[in-house]
Motif scaffolding. Structure first.
Motif, PDB file in Angstrom:
ATOM      1  N   ALA A 127      53.714  42.329  18.386  1.00 39.18           N
ATOM      2  CA  ALA A 127      54.503  41.318  19.110  1.00 39.18           C
ATOM      3  C   ALA A 127      55.713  41.948  19.801  1.00 39.18           C
ATOM      4  N   PRO A 128      55.472  42.806  20.799  1.00 36.28           N
ATOM      5  CA  PRO A 128      56.587  43.539  21.431  1.00 36.28           C
ATOM      6  C   PRO A 128      57.468  42.654  22.295  1.00 36.28           C
ATOM      7  N   GLU A 129      58.712  43.078  22.440  1.00 42.54           N
ATOM      8  CA  GLU A 129      59.622  42.417  23.370  1.00 42.54           C
ATOM      9  C   GLU A 129      59.099  42.563  24.799  1.00 42.54           C
ATOM     10  N   HIS A 130      58.796  43.785  25.196  1.00 50.28           N
ATOM     11  CA  HIS A 130      58.204  44.068  26.499  1.00 50.28           C
ATOM     12  C   HIS A 130      56.836  44.703  26.277  1.00 50.28           C
ATOM     13  N   LEU A 131      55.855  44.295  27.069  1.00 46.81           N
ATOM     14  CA  LEU A 131      54.517  44.880  26.981  1.00 46.81           C
ATOM     15  C   LEU A 131      54.048  45.256  28.376  1.00 46.81           C
ATOM     16  N   ILE A 132      53.664  46.520  28.545  1.00 48.10           N
ATOM     17  CA  ILE A 132      53.098  46.990  29.809  1.00 48.10           C
ATOM     18  C   ILE A 132      51.621  47.275  29.602  1.00 48.10           C
TER      19      ILE A 132
END
Length: 427
Positions: free
Chosen positions: A320-325
């Protein structure tokens, strides 16, 4: 970065642990400061400003002359960039306005929900090693769109009493007039309790260091609402053999430079890509002005080689990342399967920096796995929703008996009687 190849699922939780950021040791110190500000108001806030920031302003409110002077110091090129970002952020957040809906749940029973702005909001803008003027845009623009009546912005001044000009320009451009020279715990306490110069607010927004985070948590227990739990910044990159190693390294480093407790995670199903990314990390790291910070952050970070795309999706939703690329051949299909993330950046040409500054989405996002349950800041963050219902006499005849049975079953006689007495009057 530590490399792990084909870990067992039983080991995933350990691999995905965030850096420990235990705030318990800070709570007593922070609570003492908060208590002092609550008891002694502005004099205490100024004393802590001098102690921690090396400056105690005679007047906390930034004057119009100071705002005007700061605006003159910002280059035309930066002003144009900020203005473009402003337009995009406005456009995205204005699209989140939802019309009021009126629903007749059954004949004679009408329900509706009305959105109302939170009246007084406090915005905290960090001003330390990286003065975040972009956060002014992200927090103030939706507050304006929502219709908040009072917007209070606190940001620390340097030891000469100056605030970064870009912060003041962004505030001026949006129309935020109540800007105060105050940072840290003293700013959070002042907005939570209200002091002579700074009014008490209903909700506090904004990132900060561990002291600010602890202060927000403490004041949220009974004094004021906050936007969300916050912690060190983080990014995850998912990539396959179609990805560009230089792009991946640049995204990992762009998050690592935030702070030594930031975390970056790179997961892939392509072993050959790992060496390419490591080489790029080493090359690009040398050019960074915040090299030492990024290096420390990389010590908390991991490269994980998995068997296939399905494992990559499963691990991402667990983290559950803050930002996901997502830099993968079937990027849109993969994005549709992401259920836990603060903000998702799709494709090789969508750097996380775009969301941080100018694409239009908000960069104030849940960290530390809170994306499983929290949204990032959006228009609804500044809104409370009130429900209304209206029942006609005929409507009460239809719904009343059901209410009577339910209330009686819960042994709440007065609840039942509130309906019964009305029904009897209609006979």
């Amino acid at each position: 970065m530590q490399v792990f190849e084909y870990p067992q699922k039983s080991d995933w939780a350990k691999l995905l642990q965030r850096p420990e950021n235990d705030l318990s040791g800070l709570f007593n110190t922070v609570q003492d400061i908060l208590n002092d500000i609550k008891a002694n108001g502005e004099s205490a806030a100024k004393a802590y400003s001098e102690k921690f920031d090396g400056y105690a302003p005679e007047t906390l409110l930034v004057s119009k002359d100071e705002m005007d002077e700061a605006c003159l110091q910002v280059s035309s090129k930066l002003k144009e960039a900020i203005y473009m970002a402003k337009l995009n952020i406005e456009k995205f957040h204005q699209a989140q306005i939802s019309p009021e809906k009126i629903v007749e749940t059954m004949p004679g029973v009408t329900c509706r929900q009305k959105s109302m702005p939170i009246e007084k909001v406090g915005l905290y803008i960090p001003g330390g090693t990286a003065p975040l003027f972009s956060t002014v845009l992200m927090l103030a623009i939706p507050a304006i769109i929502a219709g908040c009546k009072q917007i209070v912005l606190c940001t620390p001044a340097n030891n000469e009493g100056k605030i970064n000009p870009a912060i003041l320009f962004a505030a001026s451009l949006i129309g935020v007039k109540n800007v105060f020279k105050l940072g840290g715990v003293q700013a959070i306490g002042s907005m939570a309790y209200g002091i002579e110069s700074i009014p008490k607010v209903d909700k506090i927004f904004g990132p900060g260091n561990s002291y600010v985070t602890a202060a927000k948590q403490l004041v949220s227990l009974k004094d004021v609402a906050i936007d969300m739990p916050a912690g060190p910044s983080e990014v995850e990159v998912m990539a396959d053999e179609s990805a560009n190693a230089a792009f991946i390294a640049s995204d990992l480093l762009s998050q690592a430079e935030h702070g030594i407790d930031s975390q970056v995670i790179f997961i892939t199903d392509c072993k050959a890509l790992i060496a390419e990314v490591q080489e790029e990390l080493s090359k690009q790291l040398k050019t960074l002005s915040r090299k030492e910070i990024a290096e420390k952050a990389l010590e908390n970070s991991r490269i994980i080689l998995l068997k296939d795309k399905n494992e990559m999706i499963e691990m991402t939703n667990e983290y559950a990342p803050e930002h996901l690329i997502i830099a993968m051949r079937d990027e849109d299909e993969v994005a549709d399967k992401i259920t836990n993330a603060g903000s998702v950046f799709i494709g090789n040409y969508t750097p996380e920096s775009a969301g941080d500054y100018a694409s239009g989405t908000n960069h104030t996002l849940p960290t530390h796995g809170y994306a499983r349950a929290y949204s990032g800041v959006n228009l609804d963050s500044y809104i409370k929703k009130i429900t209304f219902q209206k029942i006609t006499a005929e409507g009460l005849k239809k719904i009343g008996p059901a209410i009577e049975v339910m209330a009686a079953t819960e042994q709440l006689d007065a609840h039942k009687n509130a309906v019964t007495i009305r029904l009897n009057s209609l006979k």
